[in-house]
Design a protein around this motif. Structure first.
Motif, PDB file in Angstrom:
ATOM      1  N   ASP A   1       0.855  -1.190   0.000  1.00  0.00           N
ATOM      2  CA  ASP A   1       0.000   0.000   0.000  1.00  0.00           C
ATOM      3  C   ASP A   1       0.891   1.240   0.000  1.00  0.00           C
ATOM      4  O   ASP A   1       2.100   1.160   0.235  1.00  0.00           O
ATOM      5  CB  ASP A   1      -0.914   0.017   1.223  1.00  0.00           C
ATOM      6  CG  ASP A   1      -2.246   0.707   0.935  1.00  0.00           C
ATOM      7  OD1 ASP A   1      -2.288   1.511  -0.023  1.00  0.00           O
ATOM      8  OD2 ASP A   1      -3.221   0.440   1.653  1.00  0.00           O
ATOM      9  N   HIS A   2       0.273   2.389  -0.254  1.00  0.00           N
ATOM     10  CA  HIS A   2       0.990   3.664  -0.211  1.00  0.00           C
ATOM     11  C   HIS A   2       0.316   4.529   0.854  1.00  0.00           C
ATOM     12  O   HIS A   2      -0.651   5.243   0.573  1.00  0.00           O
ATOM     13  CB  HIS A   2       0.976   4.344  -1.587  1.00  0.00           C
ATOM     14  CG  HIS A   2       1.578   3.507  -2.669  1.00  0.00           C
ATOM     15  ND1 HIS A   2       2.944   3.346  -2.800  1.00  0.00           N
ATOM     16  CD2 HIS A   2       1.013   2.780  -3.665  1.00  0.00           C
ATOM     17  CE1 HIS A   2       3.190   2.557  -3.828  1.00  0.00           C
ATOM     18  NE2 HIS A   2       2.039   2.200  -4.367  1.00  0.00           N
ATOM     19  N   LEU A   3       0.833   4.442   2.071  1.00  0.00           N
ATOM     20  CA  LEU A   3       0.249   5.144   3.201  1.00  0.00           C
ATOM     21  C   LEU A   3       1.288   6.058   3.833  1.00  0.00           C
ATOM     22  O   LEU A   3       2.493   5.876   3.656  1.00  0.00           O
ATOM     23  CB  LEU A   3      -0.256   4.142   4.250  1.00  0.00           C
ATOM     24  CG  LEU A   3      -1.306   3.119   3.801  1.00  0.00           C
ATOM     25  CD1 LEU A   3      -1.636   2.180   4.952  1.00  0.00           C
ATOM     26  CD2 LEU A   3      -2.570   3.797   3.296  1.00  0.00           C
ATOM     27  N   SER A   4       0.789   7.013   4.597  1.00  0.00           N
ATOM     28  CA  SER A   4       1.693   7.870   5.363  1.00  0.00           C
ATOM     29  C   SER A   4       2.215   7.106   6.574  1.00  0.00           C
ATOM     30  O   SER A   4       1.657   6.068   6.961  1.00  0.00           O
ATOM     31  CB  SER A   4       0.951   9.127   5.829  1.00  0.00           C
ATOM     32  OG  SER A   4      -0.041   8.781   6.781  1.00  0.00           O
ATOM     33  N   LYS A   5       3.267   7.632   7.171  1.00  0.00           N
ATOM     34  CA  LYS A   5       3.821   7.018   8.369  1.00  0.00           C
ATOM     35  C   LYS A   5       2.774   6.957   9.471  1.00  0.00           C
ATOM     36  O   LYS A   5       2.690   5.966  10.215  1.00  0.00           O
ATOM     37  CB  LYS A   5       5.045   7.810   8.822  1.00  0.00           C
ATOM     38  CG  LYS A   5       5.881   7.136   9.897  1.00  0.00           C
ATOM     39  CD  LYS A   5       7.156   7.923  10.157  1.00  0.00           C
ATOM     40  CE  LYS A   5       8.003   7.288  11.253  1.00  0.00           C
ATOM     41  NZ  LYS A   5       9.251   8.043  11.499  1.00  0.00           N
ATOM     42  N   GLU A   6       1.953   7.996   9.575  1.00  0.00           N
ATOM     43  CA  GLU A   6       0.894   8.015  10.592  1.00  0.00           C
ATOM     44  C   GLU A   6      -0.135   6.917  10.349  1.00  0.00           C
ATOM     45  O   GLU A   6      -0.614   6.269  11.297  1.00  0.00           O
ATOM     46  CB  GLU A   6       0.207   9.389  10.594  1.00  0.00           C
ATOM     47  CG  GLU A   6       1.056  10.534  11.122  1.00  0.00           C
ATOM     48  CD  GLU A   6       2.164  10.935  10.158  1.00  0.00           C
ATOM     49  OE1 GLU A   6       3.182  11.504  10.624  1.00  0.00           O
ATOM     50  OE2 GLU A   6       2.023  10.671   8.935  1.00  0.00           O
ATOM     51  N   GLU A   7      -0.467   6.679   9.092  1.00  0.00           N
ATOM     52  CA  GLU A   7      -1.451   5.636   8.775  1.00  0.00           C
ATOM     53  C   GLU A   7      -0.885   4.247   9.053  1.00  0.00           C
ATOM     54  O   GLU A   7      -1.602   3.363   9.552  1.00  0.00           O
ATOM     55  CB  GLU A   7      -1.870   5.765   7.313  1.00  0.00           C
ATOM     56  CG  GLU A   7      -2.736   6.983   7.031  1.00  0.00           C
ATOM     57  CD  GLU A   7      -2.986   7.197   5.553  1.00  0.00           C
ATOM     58  OE1 GLU A   7      -4.142   7.440   5.175  1.00  0.00           O
ATOM     59  OE2 GLU A   7      -2.001   7.131   4.768  1.00  0.00           O
ATOM     60  N   TRP A   8       0.406   4.059   8.747  1.00  0.00           N
ATOM     61  CA  TRP A   8       1.022   2.782   9.093  1.00  0.00           C
ATOM     62  C   TRP A   8       1.019   2.595  10.606  1.00  0.00           C
ATOM     63  O   TRP A   8       0.802   1.479  11.116  1.00  0.00           O
ATOM     64  CB  TRP A   8       2.459   2.714   8.574  1.00  0.00           C
ATOM     65  CG  TRP A   8       2.593   2.557   7.088  1.00  0.00           C
ATOM     66  CD1 TRP A   8       3.242   3.390   6.225  1.00  0.00           C
ATOM     67  CD2 TRP A   8       2.076   1.477   6.281  1.00  0.00           C
ATOM     68  NE1 TRP A   8       3.166   2.918   4.935  1.00  0.00           N
ATOM     69  CE2 TRP A   8       2.467   1.739   4.941  1.00  0.00           C
ATOM     70  CE3 TRP A   8       1.339   0.332   6.567  1.00  0.00           C
ATOM     71  CZ2 TRP A   8       2.130   0.891   3.882  1.00  0.00           C
ATOM     72  CZ3 TRP A   8       1.015  -0.523   5.506  1.00  0.00           C
ATOM     73  CH2 TRP A   8       1.403  -0.233   4.199  1.00  0.00           C
ATOM     74  N   GLY A   9       1.237   3.678  11.340  1.00  0.00           N
ATOM     75  CA  GLY A   9       1.211   3.606  12.796  1.00  0.00           C
ATOM     76  C   GLY A   9      -0.148   3.184  13.330  1.00  0.00           C
ATOM     77  O   GLY A   9      -0.235   2.454  14.324  1.00  0.00           O
ATOM     78  N   LYS A  10      -1.208   3.623  12.680  1.00  0.00           N
ATOM     79  CA  LYS A  10      -2.555   3.221  13.111  1.00  0.00           C
ATOM     80  C   LYS A  10      -2.749   1.722  12.923  1.00  0.00           C
ATOM     81  O   LYS A  10      -3.403   1.058  13.741  1.00  0.00           O
ATOM     82  CB  LYS A  10      -3.606   4.012  12.334  1.00  0.00           C
ATOM     83  CG  LYS A  10      -3.685   5.476  12.730  1.00  0.00           C
ATOM     84  CD  LYS A  10      -4.747   6.217  11.919  1.00  0.00           C
ATOM     85  CE  LYS A  10      -4.798   7.689  12.309  1.00  0.00           C
ATOM     86  NZ  LYS A  10      -5.800   8.436  11.505  1.00  0.00           N
ATOM     87  N   HIS A  11      -2.207   1.184  11.839  1.00  0.00           N
ATOM     88  CA  HIS A  11      -2.263  -0.278  11.652  1.00  0.00           C
ATOM     89  C   HIS A  11      -1.543  -0.982  12.801  1.00  0.00           C
ATOM     90  O   HIS A  11      -2.020  -1.995  13.336  1.00  0.00           O
ATOM     91  CB  HIS A  11      -1.605  -0.668  10.328  1.00  0.00           C
ATOM     92  CG  HIS A  11      -2.470  -0.455   9.121  1.00  0.00           C
ATOM     93  ND1 HIS A  11      -3.844  -0.538   9.145  1.00  0.00           N
ATOM     94  CD2 HIS A  11      -2.140  -0.165   7.828  1.00  0.00           C
ATOM     95  CE1 HIS A  11      -4.332  -0.320   7.940  1.00  0.00           C
ATOM     96  NE2 HIS A  11      -3.315  -0.085   7.117  1.00  0.00           N
ATOM     97  N   ALA A  12      -0.379  -0.462  13.168  1.00  0.00           N
ATOM     98  CA  ALA A  12       0.397  -1.069  14.250  1.00  0.00           C
ATOM     99  C   ALA A  12      -0.361  -0.996  15.574  1.00  0.00           C
ATOM    100  O   ALA A  12      -0.371  -1.956  16.356  1.00  0.00           O
ATOM    101  CB  ALA A  12       1.752  -0.380  14.374  1.00  0.00           C
ATOM    102  N   GLU A  13      -1.002   0.139  15.847  1.00  0.00           N
ATOM    103  CA  GLU A  13      -1.771   0.284  17.089  1.00  0.00           C
ATOM    104  C   GLU A  13      -2.921  -0.709  17.141  1.00  0.00           C
ATOM    105  O   GLU A  13      -3.231  -1.271  18.208  1.00  0.00           O
ATOM    106  CB  GLU A  13      -2.296   1.719  17.196  1.00  0.00           C
ATOM    107  CG  GLU A  13      -1.197   2.744  17.478  1.00  0.00           C
ATOM    108  CD  GLU A  13      -1.683   4.171  17.328  1.00  0.00           C
ATOM    109  OE1 GLU A  13      -2.883   4.361  17.023  1.00  0.00           O
ATOM    110  OE2 GLU A  13      -0.868   5.090  17.497  1.00  0.00           O
ATOM    111  N   TYR A  14      -3.537  -0.945  15.998  1.00  0.00           N
ATOM    112  CA  TYR A  14      -4.623  -1.931  15.951  1.00  0.00           C
ATOM    113  C   TYR A  14      -4.091  -3.323  16.285  1.00  0.00           C
ATOM    114  O   TYR A  14      -4.701  -4.068  17.071  1.00  0.00           O
ATOM    115  CB  TYR A  14      -5.273  -1.933  14.573  1.00  0.00           C
ATOM    116  CG  TYR A  14      -6.343  -2.982  14.423  1.00  0.00           C
ATOM    117  CD1 TYR A  14      -7.629  -2.769  14.901  1.00  0.00           C
ATOM    118  CD2 TYR A  14      -6.056  -4.211  13.818  1.00  0.00           C
ATOM    119  CE1 TYR A  14      -8.609  -3.744  14.780  1.00  0.00           C
ATOM    120  CE2 TYR A  14      -7.031  -5.190  13.687  1.00  0.00           C
ATOM    121  CZ  TYR A  14      -8.296  -4.950  14.175  1.00  0.00           C
ATOM    122  OH  TYR A  14      -9.264  -5.920  14.067  1.00  0.00           O
TER     123      TYR A  14
END
Length: 318
Positions: free
Chosen positions: A243-256
């Motif tokens: 995917d092409h996501l921002s660092k913040e969006e990748w972080g949300k995946h990690a938090e989940y």
């Protein structure tokens, strides 16, 4: 965990074996169109046809909602074939009538293809435009051919799957990454916090249960995203997401993922089970081999562990 198209493309001689399977079935029912299907995520895909048939409107690569197919009515639990010699007379097919008219199918034999772990792979089907008798001998032959194909699938599956969890293994990850890295994405390296203590205290049976449960949760996650889940070994797992996501969006995946792997409905008295995650992002232009990206994610994981665990960190070089 169902076999995916991503996985099948790495099977040795898949196309050749599939053609042979269809040819053998065609010898038993020479006047029928024979086709092979697979199931994934509530969809049915037409994998291979015995030959082009302009009178029957199905084609290789066609994807259909499983509820809109006759194959959905097959009794997979009992590995039983489904036979309709004259579908125009079957009132139970009224919900599918328009689809059957559109495909120009009126006679159907569907045989389940079931793997040794009980998972439904798909079907081997024989159809005709007109009502036709389907003999017990022909049905038994198609069932035998479907069973032979399932043995082949089981052997290939062993090469790319972890035997305990059913997730993909390291060998598959290397092949998958080699093909997909050019699109860019993120590699999450996960390591369970406190697993060794739980395994030592409660035994390997409890440890295996936890590993299988982790696998189910990771598989559920990647089914909603474009990626794969892998068990590297022990309590180490990898998720590769395209995917092409921002660092913040990748972080949300990690938090989940942190939340999903820190809540357990099993008694772990005196122990806390959670996960630490290292994340390596890679762009289409990077061209780094998997071992480099894995090392980057491992460095990030080490940082997450050093920060007290149950957290995530990105590759320190970012």
């Amino acid at each position: 965990m169902q076999i995916s198209i991503n996985e099948m493309q790495y099977y040795k001689n898949f196309d050749e074996i599939a053609r042979d399977i269809l040819a053998m079935a065609k010898e038993s029912l020479p006047d029928r169109l024979i086709y092979l299907t697979s199931f994934a995520r509530k969809k049915q895909m037409i994998l291979k046809l015995s030959e082009p048939n302009p009178s029957i409107h199905i084609h290789e690569g066609m994807v259909i909602d499983i509820n809109d197919t006759v194959c959905n009515q097959i009794d997979f639990d009992n590995n039983a074939p489904l036979i309709y010699e004259d579908m125009s007379r079957e009132t139970k097919l009224d919900d599918l009538r328009q689809a059957l008219i559109g495909a120009n199918i009126n006679s159907y034999l569907g045989v389940p293809i079931i793997l040794s772990n009980g998972e439904a792979f798909g079907t081997l089907c024989a159809v005709h435009t007109h009502a036709n008798t389907i003999t017990a001998k022909s049905t038994n032959t198609i069932q035998t051919i479907a069973k032979m194909f399932s043995y082949y699938l089981d052997l290939e599956r062993l090469a790319y799957r972890d035997s305990l969890t059913g997730l993909y293994n390291r060998q598959f990850l290397y092949k998958y990454f080699e093909e997909k890295f050019g699109t860019g994405g993120a590699l999450f390296f996960l390591d369970l916090d406190g697993f060794k203590n739980i395994n030592d205290s409660y035994g390997h049976e409890a440890g295996d249960f936890i590993l299988r449960e982790v696998a189910l949760r990771l598989e559920g996650f990647v089914q909603r995203h474009n990626g794969v889940a892998v068990r590297l070994g022990g309590d180490e797992f990898v998720i590769n997401l395209i995917d092409h996501l921002s660092k913040e969006e990748w972080g949300k995946h990690a938090e989940y993922l942190l939340s999903q792997l820190s809540s357990w409905d099993i008694p772990l008295e005196g122990f806390q089970l959670s996960v630490s995650i290292g994340i390596a992002l890679y762009a289409p232009s990077d061209g780094n081999p998997l071992k480099v990206v894995l090392k980057q994610a491992d460095n990030a994981l080490y940082s997450a562990k050093a920060m007290g665990k149950n957290t995530y960190q990105f590759n320190p070089d970012l």
